[in-house]
Design an enzyme around this catalytic site. Structure first.
Site, PDB file in Angstrom:
ATOM      1  N   GLY A 272       0.822  -1.216   0.000  1.00 25.99           N
ATOM      2  CA  GLY A 272       0.000   0.000   0.000  1.00 25.99           C
ATOM      3  C   GLY A 272       0.850   1.258   0.000  1.00 25.99           C
TER       4      GLY A 272
ATOM      5  N   SER B  85       0.926  -3.437   5.327  1.00 23.66           N
ATOM      6  CA  SER B  85       1.311  -3.616   6.716  1.00 23.66           C
ATOM      7  C   SER B  85       1.811  -2.296   7.281  1.00 23.66           C
ATOM      8  CB  SER B  85       2.417  -4.677   6.787  1.00 23.66           C
ATOM      9  OG  SER B  85       3.145  -4.527   7.975  1.00 23.66           O
TER      10      SER B  85
ATOM     11  N   ILE C 132       5.350  -2.528   8.636  1.00 22.15           N
ATOM     12  CA  ILE C 132       6.462  -2.415   7.669  1.00 22.15           C
ATOM     13  C   ILE C 132       6.539  -0.988   7.138  1.00 22.15           C
ATOM     14  CG2 ILE C 132       7.299  -3.178   5.399  1.00 22.15           C
ATOM     15  CD1 ILE C 132       6.130  -5.932   5.992  1.00 22.15           C
TER      16      ILE C 132
ATOM     17  N   VAL D 164       8.119   3.377   1.722  1.00 20.41           N
ATOM     18  CA  VAL D 164       9.451   3.953   1.546  1.00 20.41           C
ATOM     19  C   VAL D 164       9.461   5.434   1.961  1.00 20.41           C
ATOM     20  CG1 VAL D 164       9.150   4.528  -0.892  1.00 20.41           C
ATOM     21  CG2 VAL D 164      11.380   3.916  -0.094  1.00 20.41           C
TER      22      VAL D 164
ATOM     23  N   VAL E  37       9.297   8.284   0.468  1.00 21.87           N
ATOM     24  CA  VAL E  37       9.834   9.335  -0.399  1.00 21.87           C
ATOM     25  C   VAL E  37       9.116   9.203  -1.751  1.00 21.87           C
ATOM     26  CG1 VAL E  37      12.116   9.712   0.614  1.00 21.87           C
ATOM     27  CG2 VAL E  37      11.747   7.763  -0.907  1.00 21.87           C
TER      28      VAL E  37
ATOM     29  N   LYS F 229       5.096  22.063 -10.708  1.00 26.92           N
ATOM     30  CA  LYS F 229       6.502  21.885 -11.122  1.00 26.92           C
ATOM     31  C   LYS F 229       6.618  22.141 -12.623  1.00 26.92           C
ATOM     32  CE  LYS F 229       9.950  18.206 -11.577  1.00 26.92           C
ATOM     33  NZ  LYS F 229      10.224  16.777 -11.390  1.00 26.92           N
TER      34      LYS F 229
ATOM     35  N   PRO G  86      13.455  21.756 -18.747  1.00 26.42           N
ATOM     36  CA  PRO G  86      12.059  22.209 -18.619  1.00 26.42           C
ATOM     37  C   PRO G  86      11.066  21.200 -19.187  1.00 26.42           C
ATOM     38  CG  PRO G  86      13.088  23.226 -20.530  1.00 26.42           C
ATOM     39  CD  PRO G  86      14.130  22.326 -19.930  1.00 26.42           C
TER      40      PRO G  86
ATOM     41  N   LEU H 194       8.596  -0.214  -6.959  1.00 32.36           N
ATOM     42  CA  LEU H 194       9.955  -0.605  -6.567  1.00 32.36           C
ATOM     43  C   LEU H 194      10.154  -2.113  -6.653  1.00 32.36           C
ATOM     44  CD1 LEU H 194      10.330   1.791  -3.488  1.00 32.36           C
ATOM     45  CD2 LEU H 194      11.227   2.119  -5.804  1.00 32.36           C
TER      46      LEU H 194
ATOM     47  N   ILE I 225       7.573   7.312 -10.402  1.00 31.74           N
ATOM     48  CA  ILE I 225       6.108   7.272 -10.321  1.00 31.74           C
ATOM     49  C   ILE I 225       5.553   7.114 -11.727  1.00 31.74           C
ATOM     50  CG2 ILE I 225       4.051   8.645  -9.728  1.00 31.74           C
ATOM     51  CD1 ILE I 225       5.779   9.726  -7.341  1.00 31.74           C
TER      52      ILE I 225
HETATM   53  C1  LIG Z   1      15.496   7.864  -2.244  1.00 33.92           C
HETATM   54  C2  LIG Z   1      14.331   7.786  -3.169  1.00 33.92           C
HETATM   55  C3  LIG Z   1      13.778   8.934  -3.702  1.00 33.92           C
HETATM   56  C4  LIG Z   1      12.721   8.861  -4.619  1.00 33.92           C
HETATM   57  N1  LIG Z   1      12.224  10.001  -5.199  1.00 33.92           N
HETATM   58  C5  LIG Z   1      11.302   9.893  -6.188  1.00 33.92           C
HETATM   59  C6  LIG Z   1      10.798  11.028  -6.868  1.00 33.92           C
HETATM   60  O1  LIG Z   1      11.141  12.164  -6.563  1.00 33.92           O
HETATM   61  N2  LIG Z   1       9.926  10.839  -7.865  1.00 33.92           N
HETATM   62  C7  LIG Z   1       9.494   9.606  -8.232  1.00 33.92           C
HETATM   63  O2  LIG Z   1       8.736   9.471  -9.191  1.00 33.92           O
HETATM   64  N3  LIG Z   1       9.887   8.521  -7.530  1.00 33.92           N
HETATM   65  C8  LIG Z   1      10.783   8.632  -6.550  1.00 33.92           C
HETATM   66  N4  LIG Z   1      11.190   7.523  -5.876  1.00 33.92           N
HETATM   67  C9  LIG Z   1      10.539   6.261  -6.131  1.00 33.92           C
HETATM   68  C10 LIG Z   1       9.201   6.222  -5.365  1.00 33.92           C
HETATM   69  O3  LIG Z   1       9.429   6.489  -4.004  1.00 33.92           O
HETATM   70  C11 LIG Z   1       8.552   4.861  -5.527  1.00 33.92           C
HETATM   71  O4  LIG Z   1       8.468   4.550  -6.885  1.00 33.92           O
HETATM   72  C12 LIG Z   1       7.162   4.888  -4.941  1.00 33.92           C
HETATM   73  O5  LIG Z   1       7.155   5.385  -3.632  1.00 33.92           O
HETATM   74  C13 LIG Z   1       6.571   3.516  -4.966  1.00 33.92           C
HETATM   75  O6  LIG Z   1       7.024   2.720  -3.921  1.00 33.92           O
HETATM   76  P1  LIG Z   1       6.316   1.324  -3.746  1.00 33.92           P
HETATM   77  O7  LIG Z   1       4.867   1.544  -3.507  1.00 33.92           O
HETATM   78  O8  LIG Z   1       6.716   0.453  -4.866  1.00 33.92           O
HETATM   79  O9  LIG Z   1       7.020   0.723  -2.444  1.00 33.92           O
HETATM   80  P2  LIG Z   1       6.825   1.068  -0.877  1.00 33.92           P
HETATM   81  O10 LIG Z   1       6.515   2.475  -0.627  1.00 33.92           O
HETATM   82  O11 LIG Z   1       8.030   0.495  -0.193  1.00 33.92           O
HETATM   83  O12 LIG Z   1       5.554   0.223  -0.448  1.00 33.92           O
HETATM   84  C14 LIG Z   1       5.626  -1.166  -0.203  1.00 33.92           C
HETATM   85  C15 LIG Z   1       4.341  -1.626   0.438  1.00 33.92           C
HETATM   86  O13 LIG Z   1       4.381  -3.045   0.572  1.00 33.92           O
HETATM   87  C16 LIG Z   1       3.966  -3.398   1.881  1.00 33.92           C
HETATM   88  N5  LIG Z   1       4.575  -4.679   2.241  1.00 33.92           N
HETATM   89  C17 LIG Z   1       5.845  -5.080   2.034  1.00 33.92           C
HETATM   90  N6  LIG Z   1       6.023  -6.320   2.538  1.00 33.92           N
HETATM   91  C18 LIG Z   1       4.840  -6.712   3.036  1.00 33.92           C
HETATM   92  C19 LIG Z   1       4.391  -7.876   3.715  1.00 33.92           C
HETATM   93  N7  LIG Z   1       5.194  -8.907   4.001  1.00 33.92           N
HETATM   94  N8  LIG Z   1       3.112  -7.925   4.111  1.00 33.92           N
HETATM   95  C20 LIG Z   1       2.254  -6.887   3.861  1.00 33.92           C
HETATM   96  N9  LIG Z   1       2.630  -5.753   3.243  1.00 33.92           N
HETATM   97  C21 LIG Z   1       3.913  -5.669   2.850  1.00 33.92           C
HETATM   98  C22 LIG Z   1       4.463  -2.232   2.744  1.00 33.92           C
HETATM   99  O14 LIG Z   1       3.786  -2.176   3.974  1.00 33.92           O
HETATM  100  C23 LIG Z   1       4.112  -1.054   1.828  1.00 33.92           C
HETATM  101  O15 LIG Z   1       2.748  -0.730   1.992  1.00 33.92           O
HETATM  102  C24 LIG Z   1      12.195   7.599  -4.936  1.00 33.92           C
HETATM  103  C25 LIG Z   1      12.703   6.449  -4.324  1.00 33.92           C
HETATM  104  C26 LIG Z   1      13.762   6.529  -3.460  1.00 33.92           C
HETATM  105  C27 LIG Z   1      14.294   5.290  -2.822  1.00 33.92           C
END
Ligand SMILES: Cc1cc2nc3c(=O)[nH]c(=O)nc-3n(C[C@H](O)[C@H](O)[C@H](O)COP(=O)(O)OP(=O)(O)OC[C@H]3O[C@@H](n4cnc5c(N)ncnc54)[C@H](O)[C@@H]3O)c2cc1C
Length: 504
Positions: free
Chosen positions: A15, A43, A46, A49, A51, A82, A100, A337, A350
């Site tokens: 989520g 969860s 957990i 991330v 950011v 932006k 730009p 990710l 994103i």
């Molecule tokens: C340093 C950094 C900077 C960034 N800056 C940008 C930016 O400026 N622009 C941009 O487009 N993108 C950026 N990104 C990328 C962006 O943050 C991610 O693409 C976006 O947040 C998506 O993350 P996610 O949902 O894939 O993972 P996460 O946010 O990690 O979510 C994972 C989810 O899985 C759940 N989960 C994991 N394991 C379990 C389990 N066993 N049981 C139940 N639930 C579980 C967690 O609870 C969480 O809800 C950045 C990334 C990083 C690392």
């Protein structure tokens, strides 16, 4: 042909931004007829991330697809607008340029503006490319407005994106999704069950003992790739020899002064620092390579280079640049990710979530999961990742910086063939060709090639179609029109306050 072979149960694991964007899109298109149930498991223990707050204009397509009210979106996610990314100290320390959203100048006589600019530049008559971009002037002057529809003016087609609070964005999309029938299930997944014959995932079991079954599983579990990697062991292609940053330390700080409609990326001795201004705070981070600087040093460096008081303790994230060999394997599709990661130098992650969702909707399976569709999805996603990767590498390769071992390595490293060819073609006559539908268009490549200091050896002979005096006059006119247009734009802060009922 089987008549009703539709998927009955879709399970989204995670989520974060990826999970809730996927849920919102499925809520928009899939759950209406009540035939398909969608459950999202996340969860709180957990967490996410935390950011990922800077976007590119394609986010508007996603927002329109969901039918969002943009002012409500800006208000609820404490977003700002932006217009560009500003790169400081990338070509050399003390130098800065903008990438730009939207074009420079205007093409003339069917020849690109870029080619004309390069000719005048070679003649020593123009230097500041930014003066030909409304988005650059808006960024420099902290101004913003939405396009006003007048197609004979640069104000008629202002491309823009957003900075938003990642936590508030997930909350906003959760409300949207739950209102459209998506069921949220809190809990940590403890085990994953597979079909003994096909290897398809059949269910996940939470720590509470609850079993959640599904036909299709969308892995949005973040870096850990709970299903795509830990369960299916799909494999990973490591790109850290080209993108060696493997850590980021992040911290929000208080805002001060005016709010600029621009993400800033400042090159640092062993990485780069981002600055993302929101309505209520500034998001900051230092993405770095742990081979060249320690976490403690990077943290101190970041804290010493903030525009306001830190609002939380800094936290460190670890990652490896690269992508899963398959984004879709069996009945698991990885989005976000979980599918791969490249540092957010061009705010592209994103967008990659959005592409993953759009392609999945375009190739939505039934219970047969036909391999040609899966293969096609994987090919398309590989193309998207690789072309973006090469664009990011350009920022490191085309530099004159030699002040640290980190920059020495990057300046000298061999680059992928696609990038090497693109740079060589630009270096000869300043030409850029967009490959199929690669995300970054010729304006983007031009901005970064010129910004990083690549000077073509010759200019495109086609520009001689225009007499030099005529060219000078037209270029001066373009500059004047853009400067006048920027004058009309209101302040960014004032625009948000007046139009989005926010910043109060
Ligand atoms: C340093 C950094 C900077 C960034 N800056 C940008 C930016 O400026 N622009 C941009 O487009 N993108 C950026 N990104 C990328 C962006 O943050 C991610 O693409 C976006 O947040 C998506 O993350 P996610 O949902 O894939 O993972 P996460 O946010 O990690 O979510 C994972 C989810 O899985 C759940 N989960 C994991 N394991 C379990 C389990 N066993 N049981 C139940 N639930 C579980 C967690 O609870 C969480 O809800 C950045 C990334 C990083 C690392």
């Amino acid at each position: 042909m089987k008549i009703d072979n539709r998927l009955r149960r879709v399970v989204i694991v995670g989520g974060g931004t990826a999970g809730w964007m996927t849920a919102a899109a499925l809520g928009r298109f899939l759950t209406k007829d009540g035939q398909t149930e969608v459950t999202l498991i996340e969860s709180e223990a957990i967490g996410t991330v935390g950011v990922g707050e800077s976007t590119i204009p394609q986010i508007n397509i996603f927002n329109r697809m969901l039918g969002l009210d943009e002012n409500e979106f800006v208000r609820k996610t404490k977003a700002t607008f932006k217009l560009a990314i500003e790169f400081r100290d990338w070509k050399e320390i003390g130098h800065s340029y903008h990438h730009p959203f939207g074009p420079y100048g205007i093409d003339m006589e069917a020849v690109s503006f870029h080619a004309y600019w390069l000719k005048l530049h070679a003649m020593g008559e123009t230097d500041d490319l930014g003066e030909y971009s409304l988005q650059v002037l808006g960024s420099r002057q902290d101004k913003f407005m939405r396009p006003n529809g007048q197609m004979n003016s640069p104000l008629g087609s202002i491309a823009y994106a957003f900075h938003f609070d990642a936590g508030l964005y997930a909350k906003f999309l959760r409300e949207y999704s739950e209102a459209r029938g998506i069921v949220r299930q809190e809990g940590k997944i403890a085990s994953v069950q597979q079909n003994g014959e096909t290897g398809h995932v059949t269910s996940v079991t939470l720590e509470s003992g609850q079993v959640v079954e599904g036909d299709l599983f969308i892995d949005c579990s973040g870096f850990r790739g709970l299903l795509i990697a830990q369960t299916l062991k799909t494999g990973f292609e490591d790109w850290s020899h080209w993108l060696p940053n493997d850590r980021a330390v992040a911290v929000p700080c208080a805002s001060g002064g005016s709010i600029s409609p621009v993400t800033r990326a400042t090159a640092r001795p062993a990485g780069w620092q981002w600055r993302i201004p929101l309505q209520h705070r500034i998001g900051n981070g230092y993405a770095f390579s742990s081979s060249y600087i320690s976490e403690d040093e990077a943290t101190s460096y970041l804290l010493a280079n903030l525009d306001g008081e830190p609002l939380a303790d800094p936290w460190v994230l670890k990652f490896t640049a690269g992508r899963r060999l398959k984004s879709w394997d069996k009945n698991v599709v990885a989005i976000g990710l979980a599918a791969g990661f490249m540092e957010p130098l061009e705010s592209q992650s994103i967008h990659l979530i959005q592409v993953g969702i759009a392609r999945l909707l375009a190739m939505f399976p039934d219970r047969d999961f036909r391999q040609p569709d899966i293969d096609r999805y994987n090919r398309v996603m590989q193309f998207e990742y690789e072309k973006i990767r090469d664009f990011l590498i350009l920022h490191y390769k085309a530099t004159t910086r030699n002040d640290t071992a980190y920059w020495d390595y990057l300046r000298k490293m061999p680059v992928p063939d696609y990038l090497a060819d693109k740079m060589a073609v630009f270096e000869s006559y300043g030409r850029i060709f967009r490959e199929n539908e690669e995300l970054f268009n010729d304006t983007s490549w031009f901005a970064v090639m010129v910004g990083q200091g690549i000077t073509p050896k010759g200019y495109d002979p086609m520009v001689d179609v225009m007499d030099v005096d005529e060219l000078r006059k037209r270029m001066a006119d373009i500059k004047a029109v853009i400067a006048k247009s920027a004058e009309v734009m209101p302040g960014h802060f004032e625009f948000i306050k007046a139009n989005c009922d926010a910043m109060v």
